[in-house]
Motif scaffolding. Structure first.
Motif, PDB file in Angstrom:
ATOM      1  N   UNK A   1      44.433  36.242   7.649  1.00  0.00           N
ATOM      2  CA  UNK A   1      45.154  37.415   7.155  1.00  0.00           C
ATOM      3  C   UNK A   1      44.645  38.802   7.809  1.00  0.00           C
ATOM      4  N   UNK A   2      45.583  39.357   8.255  1.00  0.00           N
ATOM      5  CA  UNK A   2      45.098  40.706   9.054  1.00  0.00           C
ATOM      6  C   UNK A   2      45.480  41.807   8.235  1.00  0.00           C
ATOM      7  N   UNK A   3      44.350  42.668   7.846  1.00  0.00           N
ATOM      8  CA  UNK A   3      44.795  44.111   7.205  1.00  0.00           C
ATOM      9  C   UNK A   3      45.495  44.711   8.097  1.00  0.00           C
ATOM     10  N   UNK A   4      46.626  45.519   7.561  1.00  0.00           N
ATOM     11  CA  UNK A   4      47.345  46.379   8.439  1.00  0.00           C
ATOM     12  C   UNK A   4      46.988  48.050   7.712  1.00  0.00           C
ATOM     13  N   UNK A   5      46.210  48.663   8.147  1.00  0.00           N
ATOM     14  CA  UNK A   5      45.881  49.831   7.882  1.00  0.00           C
ATOM     15  C   UNK A   5      45.066  50.775   8.765  1.00  0.00           C
ATOM     16  N   UNK A   6      45.921  51.814   9.125  1.00  0.00           N
ATOM     17  CA  UNK A   6      45.601  52.561  10.223  1.00  0.00           C
ATOM     18  C   UNK A   6      44.482  53.322  10.159  1.00  0.00           C
ATOM     19  N   UNK A   7      44.028  53.523   8.877  1.00  0.00           N
ATOM     20  CA  UNK A   7      42.834  54.617   8.961  1.00  0.00           C
ATOM     21  C   UNK A   7      42.416  54.472   7.262  1.00  0.00           C
ATOM     22  N   UNK A   8      41.270  54.989   7.143  1.00  0.00           N
ATOM     23  CA  UNK A   8      40.747  54.834   5.862  1.00  0.00           C
ATOM     24  C   UNK A   8      41.054  56.086   4.643  1.00  0.00           C
ATOM     25  N   UNK A   9      40.737  56.111   3.728  1.00  0.00           N
ATOM     26  CA  UNK A   9      41.274  57.216   2.879  1.00  0.00           C
ATOM     27  C   UNK A   9      42.508  56.924   1.941  1.00  0.00           C
ATOM     28  N   UNK A  10      43.420  57.594   1.615  1.00  0.00           N
ATOM     29  CA  UNK A  10      44.284  57.355   0.943  1.00  0.00           C
ATOM     30  C   UNK A  10      45.427  56.276   1.543  1.00  0.00           C
ATOM     31  N   UNK A  11      46.601  56.016   0.773  1.00  0.00           N
ATOM     32  CA  UNK A  11      47.571  55.246   1.142  1.00  0.00           C
ATOM     33  C   UNK A  11      48.881  55.682   1.173  1.00  0.00           C
TER      34      UNK A  11
ATOM     35  N   UNK B   1      48.228  42.181   5.528  1.00  0.00           N
ATOM     36  CA  UNK B   1      47.770  42.743   4.271  1.00  0.00           C
ATOM     37  C   UNK B   1      48.104  44.153   4.257  1.00  0.00           C
ATOM     38  N   UNK B   2      48.998  44.744   3.406  1.00  0.00           N
ATOM     39  CA  UNK B   2      49.412  46.122   3.465  1.00  0.00           C
ATOM     40  C   UNK B   2      49.372  46.801   2.214  1.00  0.00           C
ATOM     41  N   UNK B   3      49.465  47.966   2.167  1.00  0.00           N
ATOM     42  CA  UNK B   3      49.566  48.710   0.971  1.00  0.00           C
ATOM     43  C   UNK B   3      49.725  50.178   1.214  1.00  0.00           C
ATOM     44  N   UNK B   4      51.066  50.642   0.843  1.00  0.00           N
ATOM     45  CA  UNK B   4      51.455  51.905   0.823  1.00  0.00           C
ATOM     46  C   UNK B   4      52.015  52.526  -0.532  1.00  0.00           C
TER      47      UNK B   4
ATOM     48  N   UNK C   1      59.344  51.468   2.314  1.00  0.00           N
ATOM     49  CA  UNK C   1      58.765  51.299   3.458  1.00  0.00           C
ATOM     50  C   UNK C   1      58.037  49.991   3.489  1.00  0.00           C
ATOM     51  N   UNK C   2      57.459  49.541   2.347  1.00  0.00           N
ATOM     52  CA  UNK C   2      56.962  48.116   1.979  1.00  0.00           C
ATOM     53  C   UNK C   2      58.095  47.087   2.208  1.00  0.00           C
ATOM     54  N   UNK C   3      59.071  47.216   1.682  1.00  0.00           N
ATOM     55  CA  UNK C   3      60.246  46.304   1.960  1.00  0.00           C
ATOM     56  C   UNK C   3      60.629  46.107   3.402  1.00  0.00           C
ATOM     57  N   UNK C   4      60.750  47.176   4.311  1.00  0.00           N
ATOM     58  CA  UNK C   4      60.689  46.957   5.709  1.00  0.00           C
ATOM     59  C   UNK C   4      59.759  46.335   6.273  1.00  0.00           C
ATOM     60  N   UNK C   5      58.243  46.588   6.041  1.00  0.00           N
ATOM     61  CA  UNK C   5      57.316  46.044   6.956  1.00  0.00           C
ATOM     62  C   UNK C   5      57.212  44.369   6.229  1.00  0.00           C
ATOM     63  N   UNK C   6      57.532  44.190   4.965  1.00  0.00           N
ATOM     64  CA  UNK C   6      57.663  42.830   4.726  1.00  0.00           C
ATOM     65  C   UNK C   6      58.776  42.097   5.556  1.00  0.00           C
ATOM     66  N   UNK C   7      59.901  42.682   5.739  1.00  0.00           N
ATOM     67  CA  UNK C   7      60.940  41.955   6.603  1.00  0.00           C
ATOM     68  C   UNK C   7      60.441  41.786   8.171  1.00  0.00           C
ATOM     69  N   UNK C   8      59.587  42.921   8.370  1.00  0.00           N
ATOM     70  CA  UNK C   8      59.061  42.834   9.931  1.00  0.00           C
ATOM     71  C   UNK C   8      58.079  41.565   9.942  1.00  0.00           C
ATOM     72  N   UNK C   9      57.129  41.278   8.819  1.00  0.00           N
ATOM     73  CA  UNK C   9      56.166  40.382   8.922  1.00  0.00           C
ATOM     74  C   UNK C   9      56.649  38.867   8.784  1.00  0.00           C
ATOM     75  N   UNK C  10      57.726  38.833   7.971  1.00  0.00           N
ATOM     76  CA  UNK C  10      57.952  37.374   7.852  1.00  0.00           C
ATOM     77  C   UNK C  10      58.562  36.691   8.986  1.00  0.00           C
ATOM     78  N   UNK C  11      57.765  35.405   9.127  1.00  0.00           N
ATOM     79  CA  UNK C  11      57.468  34.441   8.069  1.00  0.00           C
ATOM     80  C   UNK C  11      56.126  34.275   7.453  1.00  0.00           C
ATOM     81  N   UNK C  12      55.307  35.427   7.748  1.00  0.00           N
ATOM     82  CA  UNK C  12      53.882  35.499   7.491  1.00  0.00           C
ATOM     83  C   UNK C  12      53.904  35.672   5.946  1.00  0.00           C
TER      84      UNK C  12
ATOM     85  N   UNK D   1      56.549  40.390  -2.396  1.00  0.00           N
ATOM     86  CA  UNK D   1      55.196  40.166  -1.934  1.00  0.00           C
ATOM     87  C   UNK D   1      54.432  38.817  -2.597  1.00  0.00           C
ATOM     88  N   UNK D   2      53.872  38.268  -2.061  1.00  0.00           N
ATOM     89  CA  UNK D   2      52.998  36.906  -2.016  1.00  0.00           C
ATOM     90  C   UNK D   2      51.971  37.157  -3.341  1.00  0.00           C
TER      91      UNK D   2
END
Length: 245
Positions: free
Chosen positions: A54-64, A90-93, A104-115, A141-142
């Motif tokens: 599972x790959x974390x998708x987080x472009x930087x540290x700090x807040x979300x 692995x996402x978090x916004x 935005x979470x909904x859109x990223x989930x759609x892009x990620x599926x079937x993962x 979300x799973x």
């Protein structure tokens, strides 16, 4: 019990597999809580068979709270992870008000599926954990990775137990944050999670024989320049043993 190990290297993936873990969360920059690993690292890690990645998708540290450029980067990184054969992302916004950024979470989930999709410890910064729980369930979300909105899982056990109770079979609540061989058995006995997440890092000297000890490549917070943190199969095996009796 499903065991997910937070790793930042191919060697870490191998160590997790050899210790019997089921899945690796692949990250860079663990000192910042994990950011998106490089394409090269994802590709090399995926060559290790017999363990989920599972790959974390987080472009930087700090807040979300991410701007439009960062959100576009996340979209591209999800597509790349899927293309490279990752099993999940692995996402978090969050919004500025501390709610789950549902649109935005909904859109990223759609892009990620079937993962598989995990919502990471951005959840621990959410204003209302139970509202966030219901939002993430509605989005499909799973699983949610959480320390129970405390500094560690041990301190967050009351909330984690309540989240597991409320979630039922609708979503997986995966405790993570400060799980060690010493406290793992107590945590599992108290919360009865189906999955757990932890790092199993130990310090190991680097291989450089020539060292210029007064020169540092980091900022004011300086990790040891010639040591490295590596994933310990022994720590993984000990946690697994302590949580299965």
């Amino acid at each position: 019990m499903i065991y997910e190990i937070c790793v930042d290297s191919v060697a870490g993936v191998r160590a997790a597999k050899e210790a019997g873990a089921h899945r690796a969360e692949l990250c860079a920059n663990l000192l910042e809580g994990g950011t998106t690993p490089s394409l090269g690292l994802i590709r090399a890690a995926r060559r290790v068979t017999g363990i989920g990645i599972h790959v974390i998708i987080r472009p930087r540290g700090g807040d979300f709270l991410f701007d439009d450029d960062e959100y576009a980067i996340m979209q591209t990184d999800i597509a790349a992870a899927r293309q490279e054969g990752a099993d999940g992302v692995v996402i978090g916004l969050l919004t500025a008000e501390g709610d789950v950024d549902a649109e935005r979470t909904r859109a990223l989930i759609a892009l990620a599926r079937p993962l598989s999709v995990t919502f990471h410890r951005a959840f621990d910064m959410a204003r209302d954990p139970f509202a966030a729980l219901e939002t993430l369930i509605s989005l499909g979300v799973d699983r949610i990775l959480t320390s129970g909105q405390e500094a560690s899982v041990l301190e967050g056990l009351p909330l984690i137990s309540e989240l597991i109770k409320r979630a039922g079979e609708r979503i997986i609540i995966m405790p993570g944050g400060g799980i060690t061989p010493r406290n793992a058995g107590r945590i599992v006995q108290a919360a009865h999670p189906k999955e757990t997440h932890f790092a199993a890092l130990t310090a190991e000297p680097g291989g450089m024989r020539f060292r210029r000890d007064h020169v540092f490549m980091g900022g004011e917070l300086r990790p040891p320049e010639f040591d490295r943190l590596v994933t310990s199969g022994q720590i993984i095996r000990t946690v697994m043993k302590n949580t299965t009796g």
